[in-house]
Motif scaffolding. Structure first.
Motif, mmCIF file in Angstrom:
data_model
loop_
_atom_site.group_PDB
_atom_site.id
_atom_site.type_symbol
_atom_site.label_atom_id
_atom_site.label_comp_id
_atom_site.label_asym_id
_atom_site.label_seq_id
_atom_site.Cartn_x
_atom_site.Cartn_y
_atom_site.Cartn_z
ATOM 1 N N ASN B 318 0.821 -1.210 0.000
ATOM 2 C CA ASN B 318 0.000 0.000 0.000
ATOM 3 C C ASN B 318 0.858 1.264 0.000
ATOM 4 N N GLN B 319 1.901 1.263 0.845
ATOM 5 C CA GLN B 319 2.760 2.439 0.918
ATOM 6 C C GLN B 319 3.461 2.677 -0.411
ATOM 7 N N TYR B 320 3.855 1.595 -1.067
ATOM 8 C CA TYR B 320 4.614 1.731 -2.296
ATOM 9 C C TYR B 320 3.713 2.184 -3.434
ATOM 10 N N MET B 321 2.473 1.643 -3.495
ATOM 11 C CA MET B 321 1.593 1.908 -4.628
ATOM 12 C C MET B 321 0.846 3.224 -4.498
ATOM 13 N N ASN B 322 0.440 3.564 -3.261
ATOM 14 C CA ASN B 322 -0.364 4.793 -3.089
ATOM 15 C C ASN B 322 0.480 5.852 -2.407
ATOM 16 N N ARG B 323 1.440 6.391 -3.170
ATOM 17 C CA ARG B 323 2.337 7.355 -2.551
ATOM 18 C C ARG B 323 1.659 8.713 -2.429
ATOM 19 N N GLY B 324 1.932 9.369 -1.306
ATOM 20 C CA GLY B 324 1.436 10.745 -1.133
ATOM 21 C C GLY B 324 2.589 11.704 -1.300
ATOM 22 N N ILE B 325 2.550 12.767 -0.520
ATOM 23 C CA ILE B 325 3.607 13.771 -0.610
ATOM 24 C C ILE B 325 4.220 13.944 0.774
ATOM 25 N N PRO B 326 5.522 13.881 0.957
ATOM 26 C CA PRO B 326 6.511 13.555 -0.087
ATOM 27 C C PRO B 326 6.566 12.046 -0.358
ATOM 28 N N PRO B 327 6.762 11.628 -1.582
ATOM 29 C CA PRO B 327 6.747 10.196 -1.916
ATOM 30 C C PRO B 327 7.855 9.404 -1.224
ATOM 31 N N GLU B 328 9.000 10.063 -0.925
ATOM 32 C CA GLU B 328 10.106 9.319 -0.294
ATOM 33 C C GLU B 328 9.659 8.711 1.030
ATOM 34 N N ALA B 329 8.850 9.451 1.797
ATOM 35 C CA ALA B 329 8.410 8.960 3.102
ATOM 36 C C ALA B 329 7.659 7.655 2.942
ATOM 37 N N TYR B 330 6.839 7.569 1.890
ATOM 38 C CA TYR B 330 6.032 6.366 1.669
ATOM 39 C C TYR B 330 6.914 5.197 1.244
ATOM 40 N N VAL B 331 7.854 5.486 0.339
ATOM 41 C CA VAL B 331 8.745 4.424 -0.133
ATOM 42 C C VAL B 331 9.615 3.902 1.012
ATOM 43 N N GLU B 332 10.079 4.838 1.846
ATOM 44 C CA GLU B 332 10.898 4.417 2.993
ATOM 45 C C GLU B 332 10.117 3.497 3.912
ATOM 46 N N ARG B 333 8.842 3.850 4.176
ATOM 47 C CA ARG B 333 8.020 2.991 5.045
ATOM 48 C C ARG B 333 7.838 1.613 4.415
ATOM 49 N N ALA B 334 7.650 1.589 3.089
ATOM 50 C CA ALA B 334 7.466 0.307 2.411
ATOM 51 C C ALA B 334 8.702 -0.594 2.600
ATOM 52 N N TRP B 335 9.885 0.015 2.405
ATOM 53 C CA TRP B 335 11.113 -0.775 2.552
ATOM 54 C C TRP B 335 11.320 -1.236 3.989
ATOM 55 N N SER B 336 11.070 -0.334 4.930
ATOM 56 C CA SER B 336 11.290 -0.691 6.328
ATOM 57 C C SER B 336 10.334 -1.801 6.749
ATOM 58 N N ALA B 337 9.078 -1.728 6.284
ATOM 59 C CA ALA B 337 8.128 -2.796 6.595
ATOM 60 C C ALA B 337 8.625 -4.118 6.019
ATOM 61 N N ALA B 338 9.182 -4.053 4.797
ATOM 62 C CA ALA B 338 9.717 -5.272 4.183
ATOM 63 C C ALA B 338 10.871 -5.826 5.009
ATOM 64 N N LEU B 339 11.724 -4.921 5.513
ATOM 65 C CA LEU B 339 12.857 -5.353 6.339
ATOM 66 C C LEU B 339 12.358 -6.044 7.602
#
Lengths: 259, 365
Positions: B318-339
């Motif tokens: 969800n974080q990766y696909m539905n990015r808001g602003i700023p998008p980096e915050a969403y991508v970072e959460r996606a990666w951290s959740a994966a970790l």
């Protein structure tokens, strides 16, 4: 404690295959009966039918009578589990339970049946059974160690202790020494001699000297050909069988002319 | 025959001493082999950097090829044909092993380097409720994953183990057990999205609500995936228990059910527990079925029977696909959740090893 076994017209099957045919035999109490014969002649099969272990194999069944104390083991309403508590069995390969200690192995018959036993009674039973199996002095300091850590001969005596701990009337032994060295074999043979005082013992063996040494009566099984059922050829006092058998086949087998 | 005869005439004719000296052969010393290896790596770097930019995979391949050619020729000259082939094959096998490691190491490195950024206190103690942009955390997803996996395990482990006991101890290859084995085999191969659709359809007909989403729906979907794995593994483990132990128990007058529960299961428990833990690790990372069964909400929901429930993989998606602003915050959460998910799976694997060690039948004197 020991009981007479009367076998009458017993046929034993594996599915459609008739493995043993028409056995007639009377096994006396407080005696050792040896069963000898070539491989595949049905000695072990017959032995397993005496405490209804035969039918554990899928498709295996028996026809005929095995009378113990006036009760037909194959009669109606006879519980095979009850039969096995009265007639114990020692197997060819030592098979102590790997998850249990030495003491737990001896108590397996009690513990596995969910019976409650007082600590003092349990200790007494362990000592008595292990002494009965001539193993007490070797293991008394490590009763809580795993049974699989013992040597082959010790493991087999542990299995005998486990069997006599449930106080059976009869002990069946299926080639109990075939996986053991001569010294362990001697220990087991001495033990059989002692157990004879209290139990009826039936032993299958490939070792004819052993049969001659330990048994009072000997039964010789044979097959007439491959795919034919095994039969009890001759059953008599051990001395008679080994010195002056009635049947030619028995004499040939004993003297090593075949088999 | 005297003692001197024995000494002077050990094996017959004169040539025999030569045949024994021939088993001593010149070998390539470790230093030479190390030299060839280092040389090959250097050549690998030189070739790759000369032709294009740096690329680990290309360096490994070029270095391996150079190493194998050189070591084969060198060994052929010094040690002979047999050793040369041996060294060539050893080099080949090692190369393929390294190639197999490349994706594994690469995934781990990427997830760690991208995911470490949000591993902080806030990430584990807050949900996404009311969070727009940076901040927020995975507390709700972690809880959701644990709840759904727990319910899945509660459903799948008993069913799987009892089914396996039936197959091994009672089935004896009869028609029911053969049918069961067949369906377990088929179920092992069904795509996970099918399990999700099945659970959705089941609950749609039960509740009358075609869009019903809840933690329990996800658990049912994951159970469909987990049960066959547990059955298969437990079946294998039960079949490994020697028949002699069962017979020993029967011969003591122990009924069948006590033999199974007190002899067979304790003997096999290490393998069964390991298999179950690995089955959990397998379903905990499922995304597709949970996406359509449990859905996504930004806040905490601890009730599996009502309302949507977020899980870690779905959160990451969800974080990766539905990015808001700023998008980096969403991508970072996606990666951290994966970790975090990888670490959870890793912990489960370590747990499986510890369980198998703890339960294994003890040996020794």
């Amino acid at each position: 404690m020991s009981k007479r076994i009367d076998v009458h017209d017993l046929d034993i099957y594996y599915g459609k295959f008739k493995a043993v045919q028409g056995v007639e035999m009377t096994i006396e109490p407080r005696s050792v009966t040896a069963l000898i014969g070539p491989s595949g002649c049905g000695k072990s099969t017959f032995l397993r039918s005496l405490n209804r272990m035969h039918e554990v194999i899928p498709g295996a069944y028996c026809e005929g009578e095995v009378m113990v104390d006036g009760v037909n083991l194959y009669g109606k309403n006879v519980d095979p589990v009850g039969v096995r508590r009265k007639i114990g069995m020692v197997f060819q390969r030592p098979n102590p339970f790997p998850t249990m200690s030495i003491a737990e192995n001896v108590l397996a018959g009690v513990k596995l049946n969910n019976q409650r036993i007082k600590k003092s009674d349990a200790d007494e039973l362990v000592e008595k059974s292990l002494r009965g199996a001539n193993l007490w002095n070797e293991v008394k300091d490590r009763l809580d160690k795993p049974g699989s850590g013992l040597s082959g001969g010790q493991q087999q005596r542990l299995c005998i202790a486990r069997t006599i701990a449930v106080k059976p009337d009869v002990v069946l032994m299926d080639e109990p020494c075939s996986a053991l060295d001569p010294i362990s074999t001697l220990a087991i043979e001495d033990l059989i001699e002692e157990l004879k005082a209290d139990y009826t013992i039936v032993i299958v063996t490939h070792n004819m000297q052993q049969a001659a040494r330990v048994s009072d009566k000997t039964g010789f099984f044979n097959i007439t050909g491959i795919g034919k059922p095994g039969q009890l050829v001759e059953y008599d006092a051990t001395e008679k069988i080994f010195n002056n058998p009635n049947e030619k086949a028995t004499e040939d087998y004993i003297s090593g002319r075949f088999g | 025959m005297s003692a001197t005869d024995l000494k002077t005439d050990p094996a017959g004719p004169a040539g025999s001493t030569d045949s024994y000296s021939s088993i001593k052969q010149p070998t390539l010393s470790p230093a030479v082999r190390l030299g060839i290896f280092i040389g090959a790596v250097v050549v690998g770097f030189a070739v790759v950097l000369g032709l294009s930019s740096y690329n680990t995979l290309a360096v490994i391949i070029v270095a391996a090829l150079v190493y194998m050619v050189v070591i084969y020729i060198a060994s052929r000259i010094v040690e002979g044909q047999r050793h040369a082939v041996d060294r060539l094959v050893t080099g080949m096998v090692t190369t393929f092993f390294l190639l197999a490691l490349v994706p594994l190491v690469s995934v781990a490195m990427t997830v760690i380097s991208e995911g470490y950024k949000r591993i902080d206190g806030e990430f584990f103690t807050s949900s996404m409720r009311g969070v727009i942009g940076a901040g927020g955390g995975i507390m709700h997803a972690l809880q959701g994953t644990l709840i759904i996996t727990l319910i899945t395990s509660l459903i799948s482990i008993p069913i799987g183990i009892f089914a396996a006991i039936y197959l091994v101890e009672y089935g004896n290859g009869n028609r029911i057990s053969r049918a069961l084995t067949f369906f377990v085999d088929v179920m092992t191969g069904i795509p996970s999205i099918v399990a999700g659709l099945f659970a959705v359809a089941l609950f749609a007909s039960l509740t009358g609500d075609a869009g019903f989403q809840a933690g329990i729906v996800g658990s049912i979907a994951l159970s469909v995936l987990m049960i066959p794995v547990v059955v298969r593994n437990t079946e294998e483990m039960l079949r490994l228990v020697p028949n002699e132990l069962r017979e020993a128990s029967y011969a003591l007058g122990v009924p069948k059910w006590l033999t199974i529960s007190k002899v067979v299961l304790p003997t096999a428990i290490a393998g069964i527990a390991t298999g179950v833990t690995l089955a959990i690790a397998r379903v905990i990372g499922e995304t597709a079925p949970l996406l359509i069964t449990a859905g996504y909400i930004p806040g905490v929901n601890l009730n599996p029977f009502s309302g949507q429930m977020t899980t870690l993989p779905v959160f990451s998606y969800n974080q990766y696909m539905n990015r808001g602003i700023p998008p980096e915050a969403y991508v970072e959460r996606a990666w951290s959740a994966a970790l975090v998910l990888i670490v959870v799976v890793m912990i489960l694997n370590v747990l499986a090893r510890m369980i198998s060690k703890y339960f294994a039948p003890k040996t020794g004197r």
